[in-house]
Each structure stands twice: as C-alpha cells, then as structure tokens.
Design a protein around this motif. Structure first.
Motif, mmCIF file in Angstrom:
data_model
loop_
_atom_site.group_PDB
_atom_site.id
_atom_site.type_symbol
_atom_site.label_atom_id
_atom_site.label_comp_id
_atom_site.label_asym_id
_atom_site.label_seq_id
_atom_site.Cartn_x
_atom_site.Cartn_y
_atom_site.Cartn_z
ATOM 1 N N PRO A 11 0.825 -1.210 0.000
ATOM 2 C CA PRO A 11 0.000 0.000 0.000
ATOM 3 C C PRO A 11 0.863 1.265 0.000
ATOM 4 O O PRO A 11 1.849 1.357 0.719
ATOM 5 N N PHE A 12 0.473 2.231 -0.816
ATOM 6 C CA PHE A 12 1.098 3.548 -0.843
ATOM 7 C C PHE A 12 0.006 4.570 -1.076
ATOM 8 O O PHE A 12 -0.913 4.342 -1.850
ATOM 9 N N SER A 13 0.125 5.710 -0.434
ATOM 10 C CA SER A 13 -0.855 6.780 -0.604
ATOM 11 C C SER A 13 -0.361 7.776 -1.647
ATOM 12 O O SER A 13 0.834 8.012 -1.775
ATOM 13 N N VAL A 14 -1.296 8.372 -2.344
ATOM 14 C CA VAL A 14 -0.978 9.369 -3.361
ATOM 15 C C VAL A 14 -0.453 10.628 -2.666
ATOM 16 O O VAL A 14 -1.030 11.099 -1.696
ATOM 17 N N SER A 15 0.653 11.178 -3.192
ATOM 18 C CA SER A 15 1.197 12.418 -2.620
ATOM 19 C C SER A 15 1.019 13.601 -3.564
ATOM 20 O O SER A 15 1.386 14.719 -3.232
ATOM 21 N N GLY A 16 0.447 13.350 -4.738
ATOM 22 C CA GLY A 16 0.187 14.444 -5.662
ATOM 23 C C GLY A 16 -0.567 13.967 -6.881
ATOM 24 O O GLY A 16 -0.564 12.781 -7.212
ATOM 25 N N CYS A 70 6.847 9.355 6.485
ATOM 26 C CA CYS A 70 6.297 9.318 5.119
ATOM 27 C C CYS A 70 4.825 9.708 5.069
ATOM 28 O O CYS A 70 4.271 9.882 3.982
ATOM 29 N N GLY A 71 4.193 9.872 6.212
ATOM 30 C CA GLY A 71 2.829 10.382 6.243
ATOM 31 C C GLY A 71 2.753 11.794 5.680
ATOM 32 O O GLY A 71 1.668 12.306 5.395
ATOM 33 N N ALA A 72 3.904 12.417 5.488
ATOM 34 C CA ALA A 72 3.950 13.742 4.868
ATOM 35 C C ALA A 72 3.504 13.679 3.406
ATOM 36 O O ALA A 72 2.986 14.663 2.886
ATOM 37 N N GLY A 73 3.679 12.542 2.751
ATOM 38 C CA GLY A 73 3.287 12.423 1.345
ATOM 39 C C GLY A 73 1.815 12.705 1.110
ATOM 40 O O GLY A 73 1.462 13.658 0.401
ATOM 41 N N PRO A 74 0.926 11.907 1.682
ATOM 42 C CA PRO A 74 -0.491 12.175 1.459
ATOM 43 C C PRO A 74 -0.960 13.504 2.060
ATOM 44 O O PRO A 74 -1.861 14.145 1.512
ATOM 45 N N ILE A 91 2.174 20.437 10.835
ATOM 46 C CA ILE A 91 3.219 19.946 11.737
ATOM 47 C C ILE A 91 3.767 18.662 11.126
ATOM 48 O O ILE A 91 3.001 17.780 10.723
ATOM 49 N N ALA A 92 5.097 18.557 11.067
ATOM 50 C CA ALA A 92 5.718 17.331 10.563
ATOM 51 C C ALA A 92 6.791 16.871 11.528
ATOM 52 O O ALA A 92 7.655 17.648 11.930
ATOM 53 N N GLY A 93 6.724 15.615 11.880
ATOM 54 C CA GLY A 93 7.751 14.998 12.705
ATOM 55 C C GLY A 93 8.451 13.917 11.906
ATOM 56 O O GLY A 93 7.849 13.289 11.034
ATOM 57 N N TYR A 140 -9.180 25.350 15.393
ATOM 58 C CA TYR A 140 -9.316 24.471 14.224
ATOM 59 C C TYR A 140 -10.694 23.831 14.154
ATOM 60 O O TYR A 140 -11.240 23.392 15.157
ATOM 61 N N SER A 141 -11.202 23.739 12.921
ATOM 62 C CA SER A 141 -12.463 23.038 12.710
ATOM 63 C C SER A 141 -12.225 21.540 12.550
ATOM 64 O O SER A 141 -13.133 20.741 12.761
ATOM 65 N N GLU A 142 -10.991 21.172 12.199
ATOM 66 C CA GLU A 142 -10.694 19.758 11.969
ATOM 67 C C GLU A 142 -9.189 19.528 12.004
ATOM 68 O O GLU A 142 -8.399 20.415 11.706
ATOM 69 N N ILE A 143 -8.815 18.283 12.358
ATOM 70 C CA ILE A 143 -7.410 17.875 12.389
ATOM 71 C C ILE A 143 -7.261 16.634 11.514
ATOM 72 O O ILE A 143 -8.099 15.725 11.563
ATOM 73 N N PHE A 144 -6.192 16.602 10.723
ATOM 74 C CA PHE A 144 -5.885 15.466 9.859
ATOM 75 C C PHE A 144 -4.531 14.910 10.279
ATOM 76 O O PHE A 144 -3.580 15.675 10.466
ATOM 77 N N LEU A 145 -4.445 13.584 10.436
ATOM 78 C CA LEU A 145 -3.200 12.945 10.849
ATOM 79 C C LEU A 145 -2.837 11.814 9.896
ATOM 80 O O LEU A 145 -3.716 11.049 9.476
ATOM 81 N N SER A 146 -1.552 11.702 9.599
ATOM 82 C CA SER A 146 -1.046 10.623 8.758
ATOM 83 C C SER A 146 0.378 10.313 9.194
ATOM 84 O O SER A 146 1.186 11.224 9.364
#
Length: 188
Positions: A11-16, A70-74, A91-93, A140-146
């Motif tokens: 599995p890989f998520s689209v980053s663009g 790598c969650g930064a990709g999606p 935020i990126a760790g 924030y109205s919403e938070i997204f995490l990957s």
C-alpha cells in the motif's frame, strides 16, 4: 496498492496529482521498495484502489495537518487541496533531519509549518503529537493525521476526549484491501 512485476503488492498513498499523473512518496525500506527503486523509467506497474473512505474536506475555517515520517506524502496532497478553501497549519515529525519531506514546499501553501525530529537534528527534539498537545485546538475546525501507527494511536488517545473532528490516514499492508480479512480493523 502498487504491484511490481513479481506480483508483490504494497500500500502507498498518493502524494500528488497533476493532470493525468499521480505521484507517490515511497521510502526505500526492503525488498519490494528495492525493486521499485531499481526499475527503469517506463516499467509498467499495476495500481489497485483507491481503498478506504478518503478524507472529507471542510470548506471553511482553519485545519491542522500532522504528519509523521512518510505520512507527509499524502498530507502534502491534502494540504494543497485544502489550502484552496481553508487555512492550513502543518506539523511534521521525523526521526531526523534527513527524513523530513517537502520542507521547502509546504510553506508555499500552508499558513504555518512546524518541523520537529526525534533526535533534535531538525526543529525541536519532540514529536508532532508533543506539538499538538501545546496548541489551542479551538482554533481548528478539523485535524488530519497521517504517519506511523504509534503516532496515530498517540494522537487518537489525546484527541478522544476533546470535542474536535479528526481524520486519520492509516497506511497498512492488507491481504484483501476491502474489509474481509480484518487487517484494516483498528479496534482492540
């Protein structure tokens, strides 16, 4: 899911997405990704999916995107799309300086960007969830995490008692990718 010529699938998520082209951000971590990195331009791969529900995009307010590794990709792709209609803080760790992705690109469309690392070699020595815990989430109205599942679990544990919408992207190896085998469950 991407399949190589040997029939292996991961599995890989689209980053663009740019016109007719999808991009994927892939870290070289083992036999499968070694084969991918060794392929010549024009080699055919099989693509199966998308799977899951995808993100539901808000159309107003401010959102927070938190990426681990790598969650930064999606989240790159998501943040770019969100920035068309809402304010995005990012935020990126990562483990170390060399593992951060899209450092120069994210500030182009995000209102603010915070980069941290486990070893302190880039930004503060902390995790993205550590930064999350210090923020005023009423902004924030919403938070997204990957990111990696331990990071997502820490985020879920922190956010479960707070009245804020959060969406999580879990990139996990699955046998069927349609909910039959149970590999996609997140219950105890």
């Amino acid at each position: 899911m991407i399949s190589d010529l040997a029939g292996a699938e991961k599995p890989f998520s689209v980053s663009g997405c740019d016109g007719n082209y999808l991009s994927f951000t892939i870290k070289r971590t083992g036999e499968f990704t070694d084969r991918l990195f060794g392929m010549k331009r024009g080699t055919r791969l099989s693509l199966r999916g998308p799977y899951g529900r995808g993100f539901v995009l808000p159309h107003e307010g401010s959102v927070l995107c938190i990426a681990g590794g790598c969650g930064a990709g999606p989240l790159r792709y998501l943040s770019k799309e969100l920035a068309r209609t809402v304010q995005v803080d990012y935020i990126a760790g990562a483990r170390s300086d060399g593992e951060h992705l899209f450092v120069k690109e994210m500030p182009l469309f995000c209102r603010s960007c915070t980069f941290v690392s486990d070893d302190g070699s880039f930004g503060n020595r902390e995790t993205g969830i550590d930064v999350l815990k210090r923020l005023d989430l009423s902004l924030y109205s919403e938070i997204f995490l990957s990111g990696p599942e331990p990071m997502l679990k820490a985020g879920l544990d922190y956010l479960c008692d707070i009245n804020i919408k959060a969406q999580f992207l879990i990139e996990r190896y699955m046998k069927c990718a349609i909910g039959i085998c149970g590999s996609c469950t997140i219950d105890p």
